[in-house]
Scaffold this motif. Structure first.
Motif, PDB file in Angstrom:
ATOM      1  N   ARG A   1     -10.245  -1.569   0.479  1.00 48.49           N
ATOM      2  CA  ARG A   1      -9.009  -1.395  -0.305  1.00 48.49           C
ATOM      3  C   ARG A   1      -8.394  -0.012  -0.104  1.00 48.49           C
ATOM      4  N   LYS A   2      -9.234   1.016  -0.045  1.00 44.20           N
ATOM      5  CA  LYS A   2      -8.705   2.391   0.009  1.00 44.20           C
ATOM      6  C   LYS A   2      -7.876   2.640   1.268  1.00 44.20           C
TER       7      LYS A   2
ATOM      8  N   THR B   1      -4.370   1.638   0.385  1.00 46.75           N
ATOM      9  CA  THR B   1      -3.674   2.223  -0.778  1.00 46.75           C
ATOM     10  C   THR B   1      -3.675   3.747  -0.820  1.00 46.75           C
ATOM     11  N   ASP B   2      -4.513   4.411  -0.030  1.00 48.94           N
ATOM     12  CA  ASP B   2      -4.608   5.869  -0.091  1.00 48.94           C
ATOM     13  C   ASP B   2      -3.282   6.500   0.350  1.00 48.94           C
ATOM     14  N   PRO B   3      -2.557   7.135  -0.606  1.00 48.90           N
ATOM     15  CA  PRO B   3      -1.229   7.677  -0.262  1.00 48.90           C
ATOM     16  C   PRO B   3      -1.285   8.752   0.832  1.00 48.90           C
TER      17      PRO B   3
ATOM     18  N   GLU C   1       3.172   3.490   2.553  1.00 49.00           N
ATOM     19  CA  GLU C   1       3.433   2.689   1.352  1.00 49.00           C
ATOM     20  C   GLU C   1       2.171   1.893   1.057  1.00 49.00           C
ATOM     21  N   ASN C   2       2.101   1.300  -0.142  1.00 46.15           N
ATOM     22  CA  ASN C   2       0.951   0.468  -0.488  1.00 46.15           C
ATOM     23  C   ASN C   2       0.956  -0.773   0.409  1.00 46.15           C
TER      24      ASN C   2
ATOM     25  N   ASP D   1       0.802  -4.264  -1.236  1.00 50.77           N
ATOM     26  CA  ASP D   1       2.132  -4.739  -1.649  1.00 50.77           C
ATOM     27  C   ASP D   1       2.906  -5.267  -0.443  1.00 50.77           C
TER      28      ASP D   1
END
Ligand SMILES: [Zn+2]
Length: 365
Positions: A168-169, A172-174, A179-180, A183
């Motif tokens: 997952r990271k 999602t890690d900015p 972007e995510n 999403d």
């Protein structure tokens, strides 16, 4: 006299039982291929599980044909998982750390992508994270295995029916992604599963499942048969496609246990892997045209099975699992094949031959 009878019986037994190869469906057309990779699983790791079971039958004993794969890469006698994953997924020997491309950086399509182009269903299940080298070889095209954001973009573009594991990271890690990416995947029509339970409750493909920030927990850290359960749900979805499917399943943590030189972790990983293999062999028994190819990308740990004592006059002193490196070794690895056309894998071969033989049987047929 008693002794002679014992010896005769011992020799006669295998013939009485019959060899598994005799039961293999030799001419059956291949409709489905399940490629199972035990990351880092050399012959000694597989054998350690057989010894743990006191030589009672394991899944490895069920293999109908057994071969040997030579794992060296384009620039090293000792491969990494990126080059060897690419060899099996895409059929080219490339340089260590390159994924889905030849040594000259030319992108090459994987078995999963070729199967999808033919209208077959496709799925990837791993216990590592989905941007790790082995799964990424089936959708990524990057000169360096660490380029996880590009790998995720390649994964979304490949649109395989199922990609599940940890990671997952990486989405999602900015600091890593613009972007995510979860999403983004949902926006592009993917079903997102955040837990194995979410995954088991859906059949709406394409599915991306990210069940942990990094890798999914090792077998020793949980009391579920995650690898088997996720695989069986995957096969259940994929076999709705009447043309057939290609699935790649990886027992990723075998490699991690060996890198850590941890024999106890290795035992738990092999136990989980053995359950998985028995389940997919059972699946092949009941689903005509299914070929299962089990192998490793390379050997890890330089695993050796030493006797508990150097004094052989003592008889059985047990086995001590020892490691000679925290890295990979140059040992060739076993191939265990089961089901339709399994005999094609009962030879000494290059790791790229695994690609070409599966391609010939499943895609070019
Ligand atoms: Zn490794």
């Amino acid at each position: 006299m008693k002794r002679i009878i014992f010896i005769l019986l011992a020799i006669a037994l295998p013939f009485a039982q019959g060899y598994s190869a005799d039961k293999a469906p030799k001419t059956e057309k291949v409709k489905n291929v399940i490629l199972v990779i035990g990351d880092g699983m050399g012959l000694a790791a597989a054998s350690s599980w057989m010894i743990d079971n006191h030589y009672a039958p394991t899944s490895f004993d069920r293999a109908q044909f057994v071969g040997i794969s030579k794992t060296y890469s384009a620039n090293s006698r000792v491969t990494d998982s990126a080059a060897s994953g690419t060899a099996m997924a895409c059929g080219v020997k490339t340089k260590n750390s390159m994924l889905g491309m030849g040594p000259d950086s030319t992108a090459v399509p994987s078995l999963a992508v070729l199967a999808k182009q033919k209208g077959l269903a496709t799925g990837i299940v791993v216990t590592s994270h989905v941007c790790d080298a082995t799964p990424s070889a089936f959708y990524g095209h990057v000169p360096n295995r660490g380029m996880s954001t590009q790998i995720i973009n390649d994964m979304l573009a490949a649109r395989l029916d199922i990609v599940v594991g940890g990671g997952r990271k990486y989405f999602t890690d900015p600091e890593k992604v613009p972007e995510n990416m979860i999403d983004k995947a949902v926006r592009e029509g993917f079903t997102y599963a955040a837990t194995p339970e979410d995954f088991y409750a859906t059949t709406k493909t394409p599915i991306i499942g990210l069940f942990a920030d990094g890798s999914y927990p090792m077998a020793i850290e949980r009391d579920t048969d995650f690898l088997m359960d996720a695989t069986m749900h995957t096969l259940d979805i994929l076999d709705d496609n009447k043309k057939g499917f290609f699935a790649m399943i990886e027992g990723s943590h075998i490699d991690h246990a060996e890198h850590a030189n941890n024999a106890e972790q290795l035992t738990f990983e092999m136990e989980e892997f053995d359950k998985l293999l028995n389940a997919v062999f059972d699946y092949a028994d009941t689903h005509k045209g299914t070929l299962v190819v089990v192998t490793a990308d390379h050997e890890t740990g330089g695993v050796t099975l030493l006797p508990g004592s150097k004094d052989f006059t003592k008889g059985d002193t047990g086995i001590d699992v020892k490691f000679s490196t925290t890295g990979h070794s140059g040992s060739p690895v076993p191939i265990y094949a089961y089901g339709a056309s399994a005999w094609k894998f009962g030879q000494v071969m290059e790791n790229i031959d695994i690609f070409s033989r599966i391609k010939a049987l499943l895609i070019d047929k």
